[in-house]
Design a protein around this motif. Structure first.
Motif, PDB file in Angstrom:
ATOM      1  N   GLY A   1       0.782  -1.157  -0.162  1.00 45.15           N
ATOM      2  CA  GLY A   1       0.018   0.071   0.086  1.00 45.15           C
ATOM      3  C   GLY A   1       0.735   1.307   0.059  1.00 45.15           C
ATOM      4  N   VAL A   2       2.293   1.126  -0.062  1.00 41.88           N
ATOM      5  CA  VAL A   2       3.131   2.490  -0.112  1.00 41.88           C
ATOM      6  C   VAL A   2       3.393   2.404  -1.654  1.00 41.88           C
ATOM      7  CG1 VAL A   2       5.248   3.314   0.762  1.00 41.88           C
ATOM      8  CG2 VAL A   2       3.857   1.662   2.036  1.00 41.88           C
ATOM      9  N   ASN A   3       3.056   3.760  -2.176  1.00 36.28           N
ATOM     10  CA  ASN A   3       3.528   3.948  -3.437  1.00 36.28           C
ATOM     11  C   ASN A   3       5.242   4.526  -3.307  1.00 36.28           C
ATOM     12  OD1 ASN A   3       3.629   5.077  -5.860  1.00 36.28           O
ATOM     13  ND2 ASN A   3       2.342   6.823  -5.984  1.00 36.28           N
ATOM     14  N   LEU A   4       5.685   3.621  -3.751  1.00 36.56           N
ATOM     15  CA  LEU A   4       7.277   3.725  -3.725  1.00 36.56           C
ATOM     16  C   LEU A   4       7.887   4.660  -4.779  1.00 36.56           C
ATOM     17  CD1 LEU A   4       8.574   0.165  -2.896  1.00 36.56           C
ATOM     18  CD2 LEU A   4       8.169   1.895  -1.304  1.00 36.56           C
ATOM     19  N   ALA A   5       6.831   5.055  -5.836  1.00 35.99           N
ATOM     20  CA  ALA A   5       7.200   5.854  -6.900  1.00 35.99           C
ATOM     21  C   ALA A   5       6.937   7.161  -6.734  1.00 35.99           C
ATOM     22  CB  ALA A   5       6.857   5.328  -8.314  1.00 35.99           C
ATOM     23  N   ARG A   6       6.036   7.730  -5.700  1.00 40.20           N
ATOM     24  CA  ARG A   6       5.620   9.047  -5.530  1.00 40.20           C
ATOM     25  C   ARG A   6       6.677   9.808  -5.147  1.00 40.20           C
ATOM     26  NH1 ARG A   6       4.260  11.399  -0.979  1.00 40.20           N
ATOM     27  NH2 ARG A   6       4.245   9.927   0.170  1.00 40.20           N
ATOM     28  N   VAL A   7       6.893  11.234  -5.605  1.00 40.82           N
ATOM     29  CA  VAL A   7       7.708  11.906  -5.301  1.00 40.82           C
ATOM     30  C   VAL A   7       7.287  12.793  -4.006  1.00 40.82           C
ATOM     31  CG1 VAL A   7       8.720  14.534  -6.074  1.00 40.82           C
ATOM     32  CG2 VAL A   7       8.053  12.872  -7.762  1.00 40.82           C
ATOM     33  N   VAL A   8       8.401  12.604  -3.269  1.00 44.88           N
ATOM     34  CA  VAL A   8       8.092  13.199  -1.930  1.00 44.88           C
ATOM     35  C   VAL A   8       8.056  14.578  -1.734  1.00 44.88           C
ATOM     36  CG1 VAL A   8       9.578  11.246  -0.943  1.00 44.88           C
ATOM     37  CG2 VAL A   8      10.546  13.487  -1.134  1.00 44.88           C
TER      38      VAL A   8
ATOM     39  N   VAL B   1     -17.687  12.810  -0.902  1.00 42.41           N
ATOM     40  CA  VAL B   1     -17.151  12.975   0.462  1.00 42.41           C
ATOM     41  C   VAL B   1     -15.933  14.184   0.305  1.00 42.41           C
ATOM     42  CG1 VAL B   1     -15.536  11.994   1.987  1.00 42.41           C
ATOM     43  CG2 VAL B   1     -17.378  10.522   1.132  1.00 42.41           C
ATOM     44  N   ASN B   2     -16.440  15.220   0.956  1.00 40.69           N
ATOM     45  CA  ASN B   2     -15.374  16.585   0.919  1.00 40.69           C
ATOM     46  C   ASN B   2     -14.292  16.276   1.763  1.00 40.69           C
ATOM     47  OD1 ASN B   2     -14.389  18.999   1.612  1.00 40.69           O
ATOM     48  ND2 ASN B   2     -16.247  19.932   0.877  1.00 40.69           N
ATOM     49  N   LEU B   3     -13.142  16.052   1.204  1.00 36.37           N
ATOM     50  CA  LEU B   3     -12.050  15.830   1.921  1.00 36.37           C
ATOM     51  C   LEU B   3     -11.534  16.804   2.957  1.00 36.37           C
ATOM     52  CD1 LEU B   3      -9.809  14.754  -1.201  1.00 36.37           C
ATOM     53  CD2 LEU B   3     -10.937  13.441   0.343  1.00 36.37           C
ATOM     54  N   ASN B   4     -12.138  17.903   2.889  1.00 33.56           N
ATOM     55  CA  ASN B   4     -11.730  19.002   3.839  1.00 33.56           C
ATOM     56  C   ASN B   4     -12.837  19.263   5.195  1.00 33.56           C
ATOM     57  OD1 ASN B   4      -9.521  19.994   2.471  1.00 33.56           O
ATOM     58  ND2 ASN B   4     -11.162  21.017   1.115  1.00 33.56           N
TER      59      ASN B   4
ATOM     60  N   GLY C   1      -1.866   5.458  -3.364  1.00 33.44           N
ATOM     61  CA  GLY C   1      -0.960   5.380  -4.366  1.00 33.44           C
ATOM     62  C   GLY C   1      -2.242   5.742  -5.670  1.00 33.44           C
ATOM     63  N   GLU C   2      -1.589   5.685  -6.832  1.00 35.30           N
ATOM     64  CA  GLU C   2      -2.373   5.684  -8.066  1.00 35.30           C
ATOM     65  C   GLU C   2      -3.482   5.023  -8.029  1.00 35.30           C
ATOM     66  OE1 GLU C   2      -2.426   8.410 -10.115  1.00 35.30           O
ATOM     67  OE2 GLU C   2      -0.548   9.305  -9.793  1.00 35.30           O
ATOM     68  N   LYS C   3      -3.088   3.715  -7.888  1.00 27.91           N
ATOM     69  CA  LYS C   3      -4.492   2.658  -7.954  1.00 27.91           C
ATOM     70  C   LYS C   3      -5.381   2.876  -6.881  1.00 27.91           C
ATOM     71  CE  LYS C   3      -5.066  -2.241  -8.361  1.00 27.91           C
ATOM     72  NZ  LYS C   3      -4.361  -3.785  -8.206  1.00 27.91           N
ATOM     73  N   THR C   4      -4.878   3.325  -5.833  1.00 31.03           N
ATOM     74  CA  THR C   4      -6.099   3.554  -4.563  1.00 31.03           C
ATOM     75  C   THR C   4      -6.873   4.646  -4.738  1.00 31.03           C
ATOM     76  OG1 THR C   4      -4.426   2.335  -3.142  1.00 31.03           O
ATOM     77  CG2 THR C   4      -6.219   3.641  -2.149  1.00 31.03           C
ATOM     78  N   LEU C   5      -6.240   5.850  -5.272  1.00 25.55           N
ATOM     79  CA  LEU C   5      -6.858   6.988  -5.563  1.00 25.55           C
ATOM     80  C   LEU C   5      -7.974   6.839  -6.672  1.00 25.55           C
ATOM     81  CD1 LEU C   5      -7.287   9.975  -5.224  1.00 25.55           C
ATOM     82  CD2 LEU C   5      -5.442  10.337  -6.758  1.00 25.55           C
ATOM     83  N   GLU C   6      -7.594   6.182  -7.593  1.00 27.26           N
ATOM     84  CA  GLU C   6      -8.425   5.760  -8.926  1.00 27.26           C
ATOM     85  C   GLU C   6      -9.798   5.173  -8.419  1.00 27.26           C
ATOM     86  OE1 GLU C   6      -8.315   7.285 -11.841  1.00 27.26           O
ATOM     87  OE2 GLU C   6      -6.409   8.220 -11.194  1.00 27.26           O
ATOM     88  N   GLY C   7      -9.418   4.253  -7.241  1.00 27.55           N
ATOM     89  CA  GLY C   7     -10.676   3.698  -6.939  1.00 27.55           C
ATOM     90  C   GLY C   7     -11.807   4.388  -6.355  1.00 27.55           C
ATOM     91  N   PHE C   8     -11.424   5.609  -5.865  1.00 30.93           N
ATOM     92  CA  PHE C   8     -12.727   6.293  -5.347  1.00 30.93           C
ATOM     93  C   PHE C   8     -12.523   7.943  -5.702  1.00 30.93           C
ATOM     94  CE2 PHE C   8      -9.711   8.507  -2.290  1.00 30.93           C
ATOM     95  CZ  PHE C   8      -8.754   7.578  -1.937  1.00 30.93           C
ATOM     96  N   ARG C   9     -11.624   8.277  -6.783  1.00 32.89           N
ATOM     97  CA  ARG C   9     -11.536   9.430  -7.185  1.00 32.89           C
ATOM     98  C   ARG C   9     -12.783  10.344  -7.452  1.00 32.89           C
ATOM     99  NH1 ARG C   9      -7.555  12.690  -9.872  1.00 32.89           N
ATOM    100  NH2 ARG C   9      -6.179  10.992  -9.705  1.00 32.89           N
TER     101      ARG C   9
ATOM    102  N   THR D   1      -6.474  21.371  -2.050  1.00 40.57           N
ATOM    103  CA  THR D   1      -6.887  22.125  -2.913  1.00 40.57           C
ATOM    104  C   THR D   1      -7.164  21.335  -4.105  1.00 40.57           C
ATOM    105  OG1 THR D   1      -4.542  22.475  -3.501  1.00 40.57           O
ATOM    106  CG2 THR D   1      -5.399  24.071  -2.168  1.00 40.57           C
ATOM    107  N   SER D   2      -6.620  20.009  -4.316  1.00 39.35           N
ATOM    108  CA  SER D   2      -7.400  19.288  -5.285  1.00 39.35           C
ATOM    109  C   SER D   2      -7.293  17.795  -4.818  1.00 39.35           C
ATOM    110  CB  SER D   2      -6.112  19.303  -6.633  1.00 39.35           C
ATOM    111  OG  SER D   2      -4.761  18.798  -6.246  1.00 39.35           O
ATOM    112  N   VAL D   3      -7.881  17.000  -5.454  1.00 41.09           N
ATOM    113  CA  VAL D   3      -8.215  15.524  -5.053  1.00 41.09           C
ATOM    114  C   VAL D   3      -6.661  14.742  -5.477  1.00 41.09           C
ATOM    115  CG1 VAL D   3      -9.122  13.413  -5.804  1.00 41.09           C
ATOM    116  CG2 VAL D   3     -10.444  15.355  -5.807  1.00 41.09           C
ATOM    117  N   ASP D   4      -5.790  15.275  -6.377  1.00 40.25           N
ATOM    118  CA  ASP D   4      -4.596  14.597  -6.414  1.00 40.25           C
ATOM    119  C   ASP D   4      -3.852  14.773  -5.215  1.00 40.25           C
ATOM    120  OD1 ASP D   4      -4.682  15.395 -10.207  1.00 40.25           O
ATOM    121  OD2 ASP D   4      -5.142  13.597  -9.024  1.00 40.25           O
TER     122      ASP D   4
END
Length: 218
Positions: free
Chosen positions: A106-113, A158-161, A205-213, A193-196
């Protein structure tokens, strides 16, 4: 007569010595003036220690670097400094690498920190807690046409804020631990400020986010 001659000789003998003493005084005075002059010539360059101290004044973090807090199942948890553009994988390596108990699925190793973020590497129990409960709850609410675990309509965004942990747990693959990390990110960084920006939350990660974007908004 003899006494007068002796006095004259003594006077003549003493006269050459007085200038000599004066010359010594002059030399001493001159030496005193030379020393400060040499010191003043040394001041512009300064000593090696002074130059080192002056150089140290400008020492600081490398421009474009990022400080990241790595916790959980890594060999040496703590704050690490990474170059600009570094990935989560680099952060884990800087923290000594994942332990044998680490679950990286569940850890996106390719994400920019991102500077100032916290990266959590879960163990098996934490990973299951993060993924399984949310997935089960969402599947049930989404297939029944009724209400979710928090009483909200399955079709409502669902409002993230503003969402609390219960509302966030209605999203696919979002359990209590991941919901709390979303809330913690919001508390530390301010409103999304954005879902991303969810990609900056450890465990998403990308896959998890696409599941509920399409289920969230800001």
């Amino acid at each position: 007569m003899v006494v007068a001659v002796l006095v004259a000789i003594v006077i003549v003998w003493l006269r050459p010595h007085a200038p000599g003493g004066g010359e010594a005084a002059v030399s001493t005075s001159t030496a005193g003036q030379v020393a400060p002059s040499a010191s003043s010539r040394a001041e512009p360059g300064g000593s090696a220690d002074a130059q080192d101290q002056a150089a140290d004044v400008g020492v600081g973090p490398t421009p474009g670097s990022a400080f990241v807090h790595v916790v959980g199942e890594v060999a040496d948890p703590g704050v690490v400094e990474l170059p600009s553009g570094a990935r989560v994988r680099d952060a884990l390596d800087a923290a000594g690498g994942p332990t044998k108990r680490a679950v990286l699925a569940g850890v996106n190793l390719a994400r920019v920190v991102v500077d100032g973020e916290q990266i959590t590497v879960p163990d098996t129990a934490e990973a299951e807690m993060s993924a399984a409960p949310g997935g089960v709850d969402t599947a049930e609410s989404g297939g029944s046409g009724g209400t979710g675990a928090n009483g909200a309509s399955p079709g409502a965004l669902v409002n993230l804020n503003t969402a609390d942990a219960a509302a966030l747990e209605t999203l696919p693959r979002v359990g209590p631990a991941l919901a709390q990390r979303i809330i913690d990110w919001r508390a530390a960084n301010g409103a999304f400020t954005s879902v991303d920006q969810l990609l900056e939350v450890s465990g998403i990660g990308e896959k998890t986010l696409e599941g509920f974007r399409d289920r969230v908004t800001v």
